[in-house]
Write a protein that holds these residues in place. Sequence first.
Motif, short mmCIF file in Angstrom:
data_model
loop_
_atom_site.label_atom_id
_atom_site.label_comp_id
_atom_site.label_asym_id
_atom_site.label_seq_id
_atom_site.Cartn_x
_atom_site.Cartn_y
_atom_site.Cartn_z
N GLU A 3 -11.37 -16.48 10.48
CA GLU A 3 -11.07 -15.30 9.83
C GLU A 3 -9.86 -15.35 9.10
O GLU A 3 -9.42 -14.87 7.75
CB GLU A 3 -11.52 -14.08 10.31
CG GLU A 3 -11.20 -12.68 9.78
CD GLU A 3 -12.23 -12.55 8.71
OE1 GLU A 3 -11.82 -11.75 7.66
OE2 GLU A 3 -13.24 -13.12 8.70
N SER A 4 -8.69 -15.37 9.92
CA SER A 4 -7.44 -15.39 9.44
C SER A 4 -6.98 -16.57 8.66
O SER A 4 -6.28 -16.42 7.46
CB SER A 4 -6.28 -15.49 10.69
OG SER A 4 -6.55 -14.41 11.55
N LEU A 5 -7.56 -17.86 9.03
CA LEU A 5 -7.19 -18.75 8.09
C LEU A 5 -7.95 -18.59 6.67
O LEU A 5 -7.29 -19.09 5.59
CB LEU A 5 -7.70 -20.08 8.68
CG LEU A 5 -7.30 -21.67 7.97
CD1 LEU A 5 -5.78 -21.64 7.97
CD2 LEU A 5 -8.08 -22.61 8.82
N ALA A 127 -11.78 -19.08 1.27
CA ALA A 127 -11.30 -17.74 1.06
C ALA A 127 -12.46 -16.73 1.11
O ALA A 127 -12.27 -15.66 1.33
CB ALA A 127 -10.35 -17.69 -0.03
N GLY A 128 -13.50 -17.27 0.57
CA GLY A 128 -14.79 -16.26 0.41
C GLY A 128 -15.32 -15.84 1.62
O GLY A 128 -15.89 -14.87 1.61
N SER A 129 -14.91 -16.55 2.83
CA SER A 129 -15.27 -15.84 4.22
C SER A 129 -14.62 -15.06 4.72
O SER A 129 -14.80 -14.70 6.02
CB SER A 129 -15.82 -17.36 5.00
OG SER A 129 -14.62 -17.90 5.21
N GLY A 130 -13.30 -14.59 4.32
CA GLY A 130 -12.34 -13.86 4.75
C GLY A 130 -12.53 -12.45 4.30
O GLY A 130 -12.86 -12.32 3.21
N SER A 131 -12.14 -11.50 5.17
CA SER A 131 -12.50 -9.88 4.76
C SER A 131 -11.01 -9.39 4.86
O SER A 131 -10.90 -8.32 4.59
CB SER A 131 -13.63 -9.21 5.80
OG SER A 131 -13.03 -9.65 7.18
N GLY A 132 -10.09 -9.97 5.79
CA GLY A 132 -8.97 -9.17 5.90
C GLY A 132 -7.93 -9.62 4.85
O GLY A 132 -7.78 -10.71 4.13
N TRP A 133 -6.78 -8.84 4.61
CA TRP A 133 -5.80 -8.92 3.39
C TRP A 133 -4.71 -10.04 4.28
O TRP A 133 -4.43 -10.10 5.49
CB TRP A 133 -4.98 -7.86 3.25
CG TRP A 133 -4.08 -8.05 2.00
CD1 TRP A 133 -4.34 -8.96 0.89
CD2 TRP A 133 -2.83 -7.34 2.03
NE1 TRP A 133 -3.14 -8.61 0.17
CE2 TRP A 133 -2.41 -7.58 0.59
CE3 TRP A 133 -2.26 -6.19 2.51
CZ2 TRP A 133 -1.26 -7.05 -0.07
CZ3 TRP A 133 -1.07 -5.79 2.18
CH2 TRP A 133 -0.28 -6.16 0.87
#
Length: 267
Positions: A3-5, A127-133
């Motif tokens: 998620e962070s990556l 990037a599409g799988s990330g939800s955090g800034w």
Amino acid sequence: MIESLASVQQLVLGGVLLWASVLKLRTPEAARRSALKRLVGERHVVRAYRAVAGVELVVGAVLVLPPVLAVEAYLAVALSAGMLGYLTYAKVKAPESSCGCLGDKHTPVRGRAFLRAGLLVALGVLAGSGSGWWPSAGPLVLVAVVEGAAVVMLSPELDHLWLLPLRRWRVRLSHPLANREVTVPLESTVQQLQKSGAYRSVVGRLRSDLLDHWDEGEWRILTYAADTDTGTDTGQATAVFAVPLTDYRPDDVRVALVPETAEAMVV
């Protein structure tokens, strides 16, 4: 971890798009050397170039700023996929034209440009799988530095920023004459001068052969007798040229006409 990556890719993609948009807006004349000219025509190429820059600016800004939306990454994927299509067109229809993607240097489309576009597509999908800034990724933000360096290395337009200096440094270390002082022949400097636009702009005013020359740092200074036309009077002057000493860069040659009784007029 994943998620962070994924969140870090917002910064990478946004940074690349912002870089590309700023360069396009600063040097719109580069459009005329790009394959875009063949695609949209001479009349519309600058307008189309600026339009692309505007889209890149908007998408880059929303990627690096909150809130985080998956659609932002998908827009980046669409832009990168569009770049792949554009590169394919350029390679087929205008192989000697430049991409005009990340810099204003004239560099024909080669394999590295395709690898760069492919990398950006892959980063966009991630990037599409990330939800955090992206600041929430903590130390993993350093991954953006590595990925950004990879984008630079895959960009022929940016070779002058890192590859050419690296090659010069390697030559200085490995060349058998590296520790010996090398004198650039005066004839070589004069030839470079005569190839420059600065020389052609004042050659009609020159009234002598080379009068004097000296070196100042990375420049060689050459002087000629000349005439100066102020619009109301014509008088004598000295044409002072500054020519790169160690590199062949005729576009960087500068000239100043120094009248005998007036201030210098830089051309």
